[in-house]
Design an enzyme around this catalytic site. Structure first.
Site, PDB file in Angstrom:
ATOM      1  N   ASP A  85       0.830  -1.210   0.000  1.00 40.09           N
ATOM      2  CA  ASP A  85       0.000   0.000   0.000  1.00 40.09           C
ATOM      3  C   ASP A  85       0.865   1.262   0.000  1.00 40.09           C
ATOM      4  O   ASP A  85       2.054   1.238   0.317  1.00 40.09           O
ATOM      5  CB  ASP A  85      -0.946   0.009   1.199  1.00 40.09           C
ATOM      6  CG  ASP A  85      -0.213  -0.123   2.530  1.00 40.09           C
ATOM      7  OD1 ASP A  85       0.805  -0.844   2.595  1.00 40.09           O
ATOM      8  OD2 ASP A  85      -0.657   0.493   3.521  1.00 40.09           O
ATOM      9  N   GLU A 143      -0.662  -1.892   5.242  1.00 45.16           N
ATOM     10  CA  GLU A 143       0.214  -1.826   6.415  1.00 45.16           C
ATOM     11  C   GLU A 143       0.120  -0.474   7.093  1.00 45.16           C
ATOM     12  O   GLU A 143       0.258  -0.370   8.302  1.00 45.16           O
ATOM     13  CB  GLU A 143       1.666  -2.096   6.001  1.00 45.16           C
ATOM     14  CG  GLU A 143       2.637  -2.233   7.172  1.00 45.16           C
ATOM     15  CD  GLU A 143       3.122  -0.901   7.740  1.00 45.16           C
ATOM     16  OE1 GLU A 143       3.331  -0.821   8.959  1.00 45.16           O
ATOM     17  OE2 GLU A 143       3.277   0.070   6.961  1.00 45.16           O
TER      18      GLU A 143
END
Length: 398
Positions: A85, A143
């Site tokens: 991400d 995350e």
């Protein structure tokens, strides 16, 4: 030629592909929990290559991808994890492959994590007949944003049958050529809060007729610092930060409400629980002292990242005994203040999280989450060789 030497040779031949993949992902970043196209890109990468791997996508209803590489022979099962991400940051690097998604940027290196892991997994799959046991490649979303993508992956069963987990993070402020590790507590736990202080508004000329929320909020900020200096053991790590104090108004008007946002870090669950409890006590004291109402929204998320000592020593020994390109040393790192949701895997299964120096040569070293963040792309091969070394020696030598 040893198996590890064969692996390194293949990875070196594919280094340019790692860089190409990293740059593509860097141009097309997606925020946590919205990584639809990135997940598809990862899953598509494994298709049509004759790799004979099992690919699972949208794990637990989120965008995670799990790839299973089964040697067909008995042995342990090792999970290797890479996150993918990006962050809500406007990029200012000036790179030719800068983000095309306005206001979203890979400012933490997850594009590099994914790039090296894709090529490494492909290569390990090509060589699986020479391995024992199984490899589970965990391509993890989200995350950066609580509750973190690791939580959903674990709930969906990604750790079932797993003996150990390894993760690597590139570090833009660590010198290129170094690999770092640490036994025990290595990254901090995190909590965050939003405090709304509701008072009674009034005119600046008549403060006795009001209950000033700004004054109460100011006392809160000051008192907060005594939690670390007077409640936490001096040999333990704790940090409390008020990052936002929203009290804008007129110069001669007493505000009836202010909102504060804060961040809490600690290197032990004991210290974090003390900080949590003390913040709540301070709010109760404000209500009594200033006749205000405190609405505290408090969230405890990522735990302390704990590297299993025995497994970490095993991994460090493998790395020290591997002849990797561009690796000058394998060293112990001091504890690192940022938090990391890899900690959730480490709570469940003996795990270790290591760090690869990725400082760009000849340029300023901007920290993670900075608009000018960048990494030395040579670090991708270092990551691939390091993780590949761990996989080969762990599965074949025990």
């Amino acid at each position: 030629m040893s198996l590890k030497e064969q692996l390194f040779e293949k990875l070196r031949e594919k280094e340019s592909r790692m860089i190409e993949i990293r740059r593509y992902l860097h141009q097309h970043p997606e925020l946590s929990f919205y990584e639809t196209e990135t997940a598809k890109y990862i899953a598509d990468f494994y298709e049509g290559k004759g790799l004979d791997v099992q690919v699972e996508i949208n794990i637990g209803g989120e965008h995670g991808v799990i790839v299973t590489i089964d040697s067909g022979k008995p042995g342990k099962t090792l999970a290797i994890r890479a996150d993918f991400d990006a962050l809500p940051i406007k990029e200012e690097t000036g790179l030719s492959f800068a983000s095309e998604n306005e206001g979203v940027m890979h400012a933490c290196g997850h594009d590099g994590h994914t790039a090296y892991m894709l090529v490494l997994a492909e290569t390990l799959a090509e060589m699986k007949d020479q391995l024992n046991g199984k490899i589970k490649v965990l391509h993890q979303p989200a995350e950066e944003t609580p509750p973190g993508g690791a939580v959903g992956m674990i709930k969906a069963g990604c750790l079932e049958g797993i003996d150990n987990v390894v993760g690597i993070h590139v570090m833009s402020t660590f010198p290129f050529g170094k690999i770092l590790y640490r036994e025990g507590e290595v990254q901090s736990a995190r909590s965050f809060f939003k405090l709304t202080i509701e008072g009674k508004g009034g005119h600046g000329s008549s403060p006795h007729e009001a209950n000033d929320a700004i004054v109460a909020g100011s006392y809160f900020v000051t008192m907060l610092q005594t939690v670390i200096s007077r409640r936490i053991n001096p040999f333990d790590m704790g940090v409390v930060t008020v990052g936002s104090f929203d009290a804008k108004g007129m110069f001669n008007v007493i505000k009836d409400k202010v909102v504060l946002d804060g961040d809490v870090r600690a290197m032990s669950e004991g210290a974090r629980s003390i900080i949590d409890a003390e913040i709540k006590k301070i709010c109760e004291g404000l209500e009594a002292a200033f006749s205000v109402n405190c609405v505290l929204e408090y969230t405890t998320d990522y735990p302390v990242l704990y590297n299993d000592p025995a497994f970490t020593r095993q991994v460090a020994e493998i790395l020290k005994n591997s002849q990797m390109d561009n690796v000058d040393s394998v060293e112990v790192t001091p504890p690192l203040p940022p938090s990391e949701d890899f900690a959730y895997y480490a709570e469940k299964v003996p795990s270790t999280f290591i760090y690869v120096g990725a400082q760009v040569e000849g340029k300023p070293a901007y920290p993670h989450h900075h608009p000018k963040f960048d990494i030395n792309e040579k670090s991708l091969l270092v990551c691939a060789e390091a993780m590949g070394s761990i996989v080969v020696d762990y599965l074949n030598k025990g």
